[in-house]
Design a protein around this motif. Sequence first.
Motif, PDB file in Angstrom:
ATOM      1  N   ALA A 130       0.835  -1.196   0.000  1.00 47.69           N
ATOM      2  CA  ALA A 130       0.000   0.000   0.000  1.00 47.69           C
ATOM      3  C   ALA A 130       0.873   1.250   0.000  1.00 47.69           C
ATOM      4  N   ALA A 131       0.305   2.358  -0.441  1.00 46.37           N
ATOM      5  CA  ALA A 131       1.058   3.610  -0.535  1.00 46.37           C
ATOM      6  C   ALA A 131       1.578   4.072   0.820  1.00 46.37           C
ATOM      7  N   ASP A 132       0.864   3.760   1.905  1.00 41.91           N
ATOM      8  CA  ASP A 132       1.287   4.190   3.241  1.00 41.91           C
ATOM      9  C   ASP A 132       2.034   3.101   4.002  1.00 41.91           C
ATOM     10  N   SER A 133       2.451   2.057   3.306  1.00 38.54           N
ATOM     11  CA  SER A 133       3.206   0.976   3.945  1.00 38.54           C
ATOM     12  C   SER A 133       4.547   1.494   4.443  1.00 38.54           C
ATOM     13  N   PRO A 134       5.024   0.979   5.576  1.00 37.42           N
ATOM     14  CA  PRO A 134       6.340   1.408   6.084  1.00 37.42           C
ATOM     15  C   PRO A 134       7.513   0.845   5.288  1.00 37.42           C
ATOM     16  N   ASP A 151       2.058 -12.253  10.339  1.00 42.05           N
ATOM     17  CA  ASP A 151       1.455 -10.922  10.273  1.00 42.05           C
ATOM     18  C   ASP A 151       1.236 -10.439   8.837  1.00 42.05           C
ATOM     19  N   PHE A 152       1.686 -11.219   7.861  1.00 42.35           N
ATOM     20  CA  PHE A 152       1.652 -10.759   6.473  1.00 42.35           C
ATOM     21  C   PHE A 152       0.689 -11.597   5.632  1.00 42.35           C
ATOM     22  N   ALA A 153      -0.436 -10.990   5.305  1.00 39.96           N
ATOM     23  CA  ALA A 153      -1.334 -11.596   4.329  1.00 39.96           C
ATOM     24  C   ALA A 153      -0.903 -11.126   2.944  1.00 39.96           C
ATOM     25  N   ILE A 154      -0.729 -12.082   2.035  1.00 42.69           N
ATOM     26  CA  ILE A 154      -0.271 -11.788   0.674  1.00 42.69           C
ATOM     27  C   ILE A 154      -1.400 -12.123  -0.299  1.00 42.69           C
ATOM     28  N   ALA A 155      -1.832 -11.146  -1.069  1.00 43.22           N
ATOM     29  CA  ALA A 155      -2.941 -11.342  -2.000  1.00 43.22           C
ATOM     30  C   ALA A 155      -2.441 -11.524  -3.419  1.00 43.22           C
ATOM     31  N   GLY A 156      -3.118 -12.367  -4.172  1.00 35.66           N
ATOM     32  CA  GLY A 156      -2.808 -12.568  -5.580  1.00 35.66           C
ATOM     33  C   GLY A 156      -4.069 -12.853  -6.367  1.00 35.66           C
ATOM     34  N   GLY A 157      -3.994 -12.612  -7.655  1.00 36.78           N
ATOM     35  CA  GLY A 157      -5.147 -12.824  -8.527  1.00 36.78           C
ATOM     36  C   GLY A 157      -5.190 -14.228  -9.072  1.00 36.78           C
ATOM     37  N   GLY A 158      -5.213 -15.216  -8.226  1.00 34.74           N
ATOM     38  CA  GLY A 158      -5.244 -16.607  -8.653  1.00 34.74           C
ATOM     39  C   GLY A 158      -5.182 -17.518  -7.441  1.00 34.74           C
ATOM     40  N   ALA A 159      -5.493 -18.782  -7.669  1.00 33.93           N
ATOM     41  CA  ALA A 159      -5.560 -19.749  -6.576  1.00 33.93           C
ATOM     42  C   ALA A 159      -4.164 -20.179  -6.123  1.00 33.93           C
ATOM     43  N   VAL A 160      -4.131 -20.997  -5.089  1.00 31.31           N
ATOM     44  CA  VAL A 160      -2.876 -21.584  -4.629  1.00 31.31           C
ATOM     45  C   VAL A 160      -2.248 -22.371  -5.781  1.00 31.31           C
ATOM     46  N   ALA A 192      -8.953  -6.764  -7.768  1.00 29.12           N
ATOM     47  CA  ALA A 192      -9.310  -7.129  -6.395  1.00 29.12           C
ATOM     48  C   ALA A 192      -8.102  -7.049  -5.469  1.00 29.12           C
ATOM     49  N   VAL A 193      -6.919  -7.366  -5.992  1.00 27.90           N
ATOM     50  CA  VAL A 193      -5.698  -7.249  -5.193  1.00 27.90           C
ATOM     51  C   VAL A 193      -5.454  -5.791  -4.814  1.00 27.90           C
ATOM     52  N   LEU A 194      -5.622  -4.892  -5.769  1.00 23.78           N
ATOM     53  CA  LEU A 194      -5.445  -3.469  -5.501  1.00 23.78           C
ATOM     54  C   LEU A 194      -6.438  -2.971  -4.452  1.00 23.78           C
ATOM     55  N   THR A 195      -7.675  -3.392  -4.555  1.00 24.00           N
ATOM     56  CA  THR A 195      -8.697  -2.991  -3.589  1.00 24.00           C
ATOM     57  C   THR A 195      -8.343  -3.481  -2.190  1.00 24.00           C
ATOM     58  N   ALA A 196      -7.863  -4.715  -2.097  1.00 27.26           N
ATOM     59  CA  ALA A 196      -7.481  -5.275  -0.803  1.00 27.26           C
ATOM     60  C   ALA A 196      -6.298  -4.522  -0.186  1.00 27.26           C
ATOM     61  N   LEU A 197      -5.343  -4.143  -1.020  1.00 26.01           N
ATOM     62  CA  LEU A 197      -4.194  -3.373  -0.538  1.00 26.01           C
ATOM     63  C   LEU A 197      -4.624  -2.002  -0.046  1.00 26.01           C
ATOM     64  N   GLU A 198      -5.407  -1.314  -0.865  1.00 22.70           N
ATOM     65  CA  GLU A 198      -5.826   0.046  -0.531  1.00 22.70           C
ATOM     66  C   GLU A 198      -6.714   0.061   0.704  1.00 22.70           C
ATOM     67  N   GLY A 200      -6.367  -1.946   3.229  1.00 21.23           N
ATOM     68  CA  GLY A 200      -5.632  -2.418   4.386  1.00 21.23           C
ATOM     69  C   GLY A 200      -5.943  -3.846   4.792  1.00 21.23           C
ATOM     70  N   HIS A 201      -6.567  -4.613   3.903  1.00 22.02           N
ATOM     71  CA  HIS A 201      -6.940  -5.985   4.233  1.00 22.02           C
ATOM     72  C   HIS A 201      -5.774  -6.955   4.087  1.00 22.02           C
TER      73      HIS A 201
END
Length: 323
Positions: A130-134, A151-160, A192-198, A200-201
């Motif tokens: 995210a833009a405000d990530s440290p 502590d790190f959820a990683i999102a991607g546009g596809g399954a495992v 959807a990945v961008l939305t989740a990042l923005e 804070g999910h």
Amino acid sequence: MKHVFIGALAMTGAMLAAGSTAYAEPAKPECLAGAKPGGGFDLTCRLAANALLTTKIISKPMAVTYMEGGVGAVAYNHIISKRASDKNMIAAASTGSALLIAQGKFGKYDESAVRWLGALGTDYGVLVVAADSPYKNLQELITAYKSSPADFAIAGGGAVGSQDWMKGSLLAKNAGQDPKQMRYVALEGGGAVLTALEGGHVKVGAGDAAEMSKHHVAGKVRILAVMAPERLPGDLKDVATAREQGVDIDWPVWRGYYVGKDVSDEDYKWWVDAFTKMAQTPEFAQEREARGLYAYTEVGEAFDKQVKIDVARFKTLAQEAGM
């Protein structure tokens, strides 16, 4: 199956020279996209169809046929079982196709069941926050992930097991953590990945440069690393590669094509020569750039070898990731 035709008017030029012999162009050129209209396979077919016609290498529009199922698996099996000797048909493929073949997800057929024709463009994997990530660079992210991976959820546009999952697994691996324990969030596409990042999910997104670059420029997200051998031009020229940051990760996302295994050497050569000639034209460069792809041309036996190298590499990565 659905099909459409690219281009409204037939253009002149019926033969393409191949050395001292002129082989006839396909009478009914067709590109098979192994998914619904609008996705990456569609983009790949339309790139070839538009450019071949615009450059007058083919004299009639190329049909684009859609056959969804298994992210290209149904189309792959169709070419092998029904169109193995059909010189008219090429089929779209990508790095993701090689990854799925490596995982055995294309059924009983492996990478040797078709003739790999060529790649006409590429994208590259990226890791995004995210833009405000440290975290300002990849090494900071790796250090933080190593200390507290839960502590790190990683999102991607596809399954495992998908390309985005594999990109995330490379982060985990370089942090000395087990990729199987990664908190991966499978979403429907890069939007959807961008939305989740923005929202804070999730803390990290895995995606592709072409899709993420405009959001990086707009300040909505921050691309920490591009998985390319060297920096990309244009909007991402100031973003360091993973290699520059001491992490040996490349993830090219090539867009390519294959034909049936039993297509004759002469007809295979016609397509190879057609792609080679087309790729040298300014019209093709415009078509490629309009689709957000970066320059990458590999045709004929060289591309066939590259696909097989990729499949072998993905088998190793999948085994290391516990897939």
